[in-house]
Design a protein around this motif. Structure first.
Motif, PDB file in Angstrom:
ATOM      1  N   ILE A  59       0.909  -1.033   0.143  1.00  9.36           N
ATOM      2  CA  ILE A  59       0.359  -0.006   0.465  1.00  9.36           C
ATOM      3  C   ILE A  59       0.651   1.195  -0.021  1.00  9.36           C
ATOM      4  O   ILE A  59       1.617   1.440   0.777  1.00  9.36           O
ATOM      5  N   ASP A  60       0.961   2.447  -1.339  1.00  5.53           N
ATOM      6  CA  ASP A  60       1.528   3.550  -0.809  1.00  5.53           C
ATOM      7  C   ASP A  60       0.375   4.625  -0.519  1.00  5.53           C
ATOM      8  O   ASP A  60      -0.529   5.212  -1.345  1.00  5.53           O
ATOM      9  N   MET A  61       0.205   4.626   0.949  1.00 15.56           N
ATOM     10  CA  MET A  61      -0.305   5.488   1.191  1.00 15.56           C
ATOM     11  C   MET A  61      -0.158   7.291   0.827  1.00 15.56           C
ATOM     12  O   MET A  61       1.667   7.802   1.168  1.00 15.56           O
ATOM     13  N   ALA A  62      -0.720   7.860   1.020  1.00 14.66           N
ATOM     14  CA  ALA A  62      -0.583   9.667   0.424  1.00 14.66           C
ATOM     15  C   ALA A  62       0.609   9.024  -1.683  1.00 14.66           C
ATOM     16  O   ALA A  62       1.434   9.571  -1.138  1.00 14.66           O
ATOM     17  N   SER A  63      -0.288   8.382  -2.300  1.00 15.37           N
ATOM     18  CA  SER A  63      -0.022   8.352  -3.157  1.00 15.37           C
ATOM     19  C   SER A  63       0.664   9.982  -4.379  1.00 15.37           C
ATOM     20  O   SER A  63       1.171   9.182  -5.453  1.00 15.37           O
ATOM     21  N   GLY A  64      -0.336  10.478  -4.183  1.00 19.94           N
ATOM     22  CA  GLY A  64       0.135  11.879  -5.113  1.00 19.94           C
ATOM     23  C   GLY A  64      -0.284  11.487  -6.176  1.00 19.94           C
ATOM     24  O   GLY A  64      -1.681  10.654  -6.891  1.00 19.94           O
ATOM     25  N   ILE A  80      -2.018  -1.121  -3.905  1.00 25.20           N
ATOM     26  CA  ILE A  80      -3.132   0.060  -3.868  1.00 25.20           C
ATOM     27  C   ILE A  80      -1.986   1.500  -3.547  1.00 25.20           C
ATOM     28  O   ILE A  80      -1.446   1.273  -2.189  1.00 25.20           O
ATOM     29  N   GLY A  81      -2.915   2.389  -4.403  1.00 23.64           N
ATOM     30  CA  GLY A  81      -2.207   4.262  -4.076  1.00 23.64           C
ATOM     31  C   GLY A  81      -3.497   4.521  -3.564  1.00 23.64           C
ATOM     32  O   GLY A  81      -4.036   4.548  -3.789  1.00 23.64           O
ATOM     33  N   VAL A  82      -2.901   5.072  -2.113  1.00 20.33           N
ATOM     34  CA  VAL A  82      -3.812   5.130  -1.246  1.00 20.33           C
ATOM     35  C   VAL A  82      -4.369   7.306  -1.361  1.00 20.33           C
ATOM     36  O   VAL A  82      -2.959   7.774  -0.688  1.00 20.33           O
ATOM     37  N   GLU A  83      -4.691   8.021  -1.581  1.00 21.21           N
ATOM     38  CA  GLU A  83      -4.806   9.250  -2.016  1.00 21.21           C
ATOM     39  C   GLU A  83      -6.303   9.915  -1.307  1.00 21.21           C
ATOM     40  O   GLU A  83      -7.021   9.714  -2.490  1.00 21.21           O
ATOM     41  N   ALA A  84      -6.492  11.216  -1.296  1.00 23.69           N
ATOM     42  CA  ALA A  84      -7.561  11.751  -0.615  1.00 23.69           C
ATOM     43  C   ALA A  84      -7.595  13.243  -1.603  1.00 23.69           C
ATOM     44  O   ALA A  84      -9.079  13.403  -2.086  1.00 23.69           O
ATOM     45  N   GLU A  87      -8.342  15.544  -7.501  1.00 21.46           N
ATOM     46  CA  GLU A  87      -7.675  15.771  -9.006  1.00 21.46           C
ATOM     47  C   GLU A  87      -6.498  14.326  -8.821  1.00 21.46           C
ATOM     48  O   GLU A  87      -6.227  13.730 -10.099  1.00 21.46           O
ATOM     49  N   ALA A  88      -5.933  14.818  -7.514  1.00 16.96           N
ATOM     50  CA  ALA A  88      -3.929  14.072  -7.781  1.00 16.96           C
ATOM     51  C   ALA A  88      -5.199  12.333  -8.037  1.00 16.96           C
ATOM     52  O   ALA A  88      -4.459  11.164  -8.697  1.00 16.96           O
ATOM     53  N   PHE A  89      -6.146  11.963  -7.354  1.00 19.56           N
ATOM     54  CA  PHE A  89      -6.719  10.397  -7.352  1.00 19.56           C
ATOM     55  C   PHE A  89      -6.660  10.189  -8.953  1.00 19.56           C
ATOM     56  O   PHE A  89      -6.922   9.313  -9.032  1.00 19.56           O
ATOM     57  N   GLU A  90      -8.228  11.213  -9.607  1.00 17.18           N
ATOM     58  CA  GLU A  90      -8.544  11.111 -11.043  1.00 17.18           C
ATOM     59  C   GLU A  90      -7.521  11.367 -11.888  1.00 17.18           C
ATOM     60  O   GLU A  90      -6.675  10.008 -12.738  1.00 17.18           O
ATOM     61  N   HIS A  91      -6.354  12.134 -12.188  1.00 14.69           N
ATOM     62  CA  HIS A  91      -5.167  11.862 -12.351  1.00 14.69           C
ATOM     63  C   HIS A  91      -4.753  10.384 -12.411  1.00 14.69           C
ATOM     64  O   HIS A  91      -4.318  10.352 -13.656  1.00 14.69           O
ATOM     65  N   ALA A  92      -4.128  10.050 -11.246  1.00 15.08           N
ATOM     66  CA  ALA A  92      -3.384   8.636 -10.910  1.00 15.08           C
ATOM     67  C   ALA A  92      -4.551   7.298 -11.600  1.00 15.08           C
ATOM     68  O   ALA A  92      -3.441   7.011 -12.423  1.00 15.08           O
ATOM     69  N   ARG A  93      -5.266   7.634 -11.477  1.00 14.92           N
ATOM     70  CA  ARG A  93      -6.183   6.067 -11.687  1.00 14.92           C
ATOM     71  C   ARG A  93      -6.414   6.205 -13.303  1.00 14.92           C
ATOM     72  O   ARG A  93      -6.023   4.860 -13.921  1.00 14.92           O
ATOM     73  N   VAL A  99      -2.208  -0.366 -11.258  1.00 11.75           N
ATOM     74  CA  VAL A  99      -2.198   0.539  -9.767  1.00 11.75           C
ATOM     75  C   VAL A  99      -3.287   0.547  -9.395  1.00 11.75           C
ATOM     76  O   VAL A  99      -4.241   0.984 -10.295  1.00 11.75           O
ATOM     77  N   ARG A 100      -4.036  -0.668  -8.583  1.00 14.31           N
ATOM     78  CA  ARG A 100      -5.332   0.358  -7.774  1.00 14.31           C
ATOM     79  C   ARG A 100      -5.583   1.522  -7.028  1.00 14.31           C
ATOM     80  O   ARG A 100      -4.546   1.263  -5.823  1.00 14.31           O
ATOM     81  N   PHE A 101      -6.016   2.592  -7.490  1.00 13.69           N
ATOM     82  CA  PHE A 101      -6.267   4.281  -6.640  1.00 13.69           C
ATOM     83  C   PHE A 101      -7.429   3.976  -5.753  1.00 13.69           C
ATOM     84  O   PHE A 101      -7.955   3.565  -6.414  1.00 13.69           O
ATOM     85  N   GLU A 102      -7.645   3.979  -4.442  1.00  7.24           N
ATOM     86  CA  GLU A 102      -8.321   4.166  -3.695  1.00  7.24           C
ATOM     87  C   GLU A 102      -8.303   5.806  -3.092  1.00  7.24           C
ATOM     88  O   GLU A 102      -7.375   6.458  -2.465  1.00  7.24           O
ATOM     89  N   ARG A 103      -9.957   6.523  -2.730  1.00  7.23           N
ATOM     90  CA  ARG A 103      -9.553   7.654  -2.902  1.00  7.23           C
ATOM     91  C   ARG A 103      -9.997   7.972  -1.110  1.00  7.23           C
ATOM     92  O   ARG A 103     -11.181   7.441  -1.177  1.00  7.23           O
ATOM     93  N   ASP A 104      -8.953   8.234   0.104  1.00  5.90           N
ATOM     94  CA  ASP A 104      -9.262   7.147   0.986  1.00  5.90           C
ATOM     95  C   ASP A 104      -7.763   8.355   1.893  1.00  5.90           C
ATOM     96  O   ASP A 104      -7.397   8.802   1.551  1.00  5.90           O
TER      97      ASP A 104
END
Length: 258
Positions: A59-64, A80-84, A87-93, A99-104
């Motif tokens: 898990i990459d926390m605060a994956s930016g 899993i990339g975790v990003e709150a 904008e960064a979440f949508e870009h990364a996804r 990578v599986r990205f989760e907004r949290d």
């Protein structure tokens, strides 16, 4: 090697359908030549960790922006990339499909993991201890938590107690960071990130008066327009070091096990 008004800079040459991110100073970005020093400084740590999480659930926390999670995915079994930030979440996804990205929030996201990676973010937290306890619970007795933070002794201007970064809640000296980690993990290995190769040469040149020389010669812009984009991960060295040397480290890296 840094910018005075980072909001002027936007990522270049993004793939079709990937919204570019603006540089605000809160996170580093690839594809911004003026930001290349900081991007490579962070990338070298991700690459070092990637060699140590081969075949693991990470898990990459605060994956930016997501570049680090993508580097980890080159060797890990899953990431899993975790990003709150939305904008960064949508870009990364959009940009990093493997990578599986989760907004949290990093304080609340939960999934089984062999390793948690949390780089250059603990200085942003109001309750770092509670977050470290959460990470320890995610990796269990046999997992590993990788942490990094800038060393305030080299980040802050000479004579200042801290940098002027408005997003930092607390900036750590090496001994403070180690004490924080040891309060929440049984086994802690400390490493430092240092300049190498041409960044080391540049560091020595500054001591000899290079700042005065390039200004007097009128080559400041031309030199740094070449020098900054030319920096790569080989211009940094990540290593264990005696406590006295750790005071000179750029970033502090901790490998923590419950």
């Amino acid at each position: 090697m840094s910018t005075d008004n980072e909001t002027l800079y936007v990522q270049r040459d993004q793939p079709a359908g990937v919204p570019p991110l603006s540089l605000t100073g809160e996170r580093t970005l690839p594809d911004v030549p003026e930001e290349n020093y900081w991007y490579r400084r962070h990338l070298v740590v991700y690459e070092w960790i990637a060699a140590r999480v081969r075949g693991l659930r990470v898990i990459d926390m605060a994956s930016g922006e997501g570049y680090g999670a993508d580097v980890l995915a080159g060797s890990a079994a899953s990431v899993i990339g975790v990003e709150a930030n939305p904008e960064a979440f949508e870009h990364a996804r959009a940009r990093y499909p493997r990578v599986r990205f989760e907004r949290d929030l990093v304080e609340t996201f939960s999934a089984p993991a062999d390793a948690v990676v949390f780089l250059q973010t603990i200085e942003h937290l109001q309750d770092p201890g509670g977050t470290l306890d959460h990470f320890a619970g995610l990796v269990g007795e046999r997992g590993t938590v990788f942490l990094s933070t800038p060393n305030v002794l080299t980040l802050a201007p000479k004579g200042a107690e801290r940098s002027d970064n408005p997003w930092h809640v607390h900036e750590y000296r090496p001994e403070e960071f180690e004490q924080l980690c040891r309060a929440h993990f049984s086994h802690v290995e400390m490493h430092g990130l240092f300049h190498a190769r041409k960044l080391r040469a540049h560091e020595l040149a500054l001591r000899l008066g290079w700042d005065r020389a390039h200004a007097a010669l009128g080559v400041t812009r031309r030199f740094y327009d070449w020098f900054t984009p030319a920096i790569d991960v080989r211009d940094f060295a990540l290593r264990a070091a005696p406590q006295a040397d750790m005071r000179r480290a750029l970033d502090l890296i901790a490998v923590c096990r419950p």
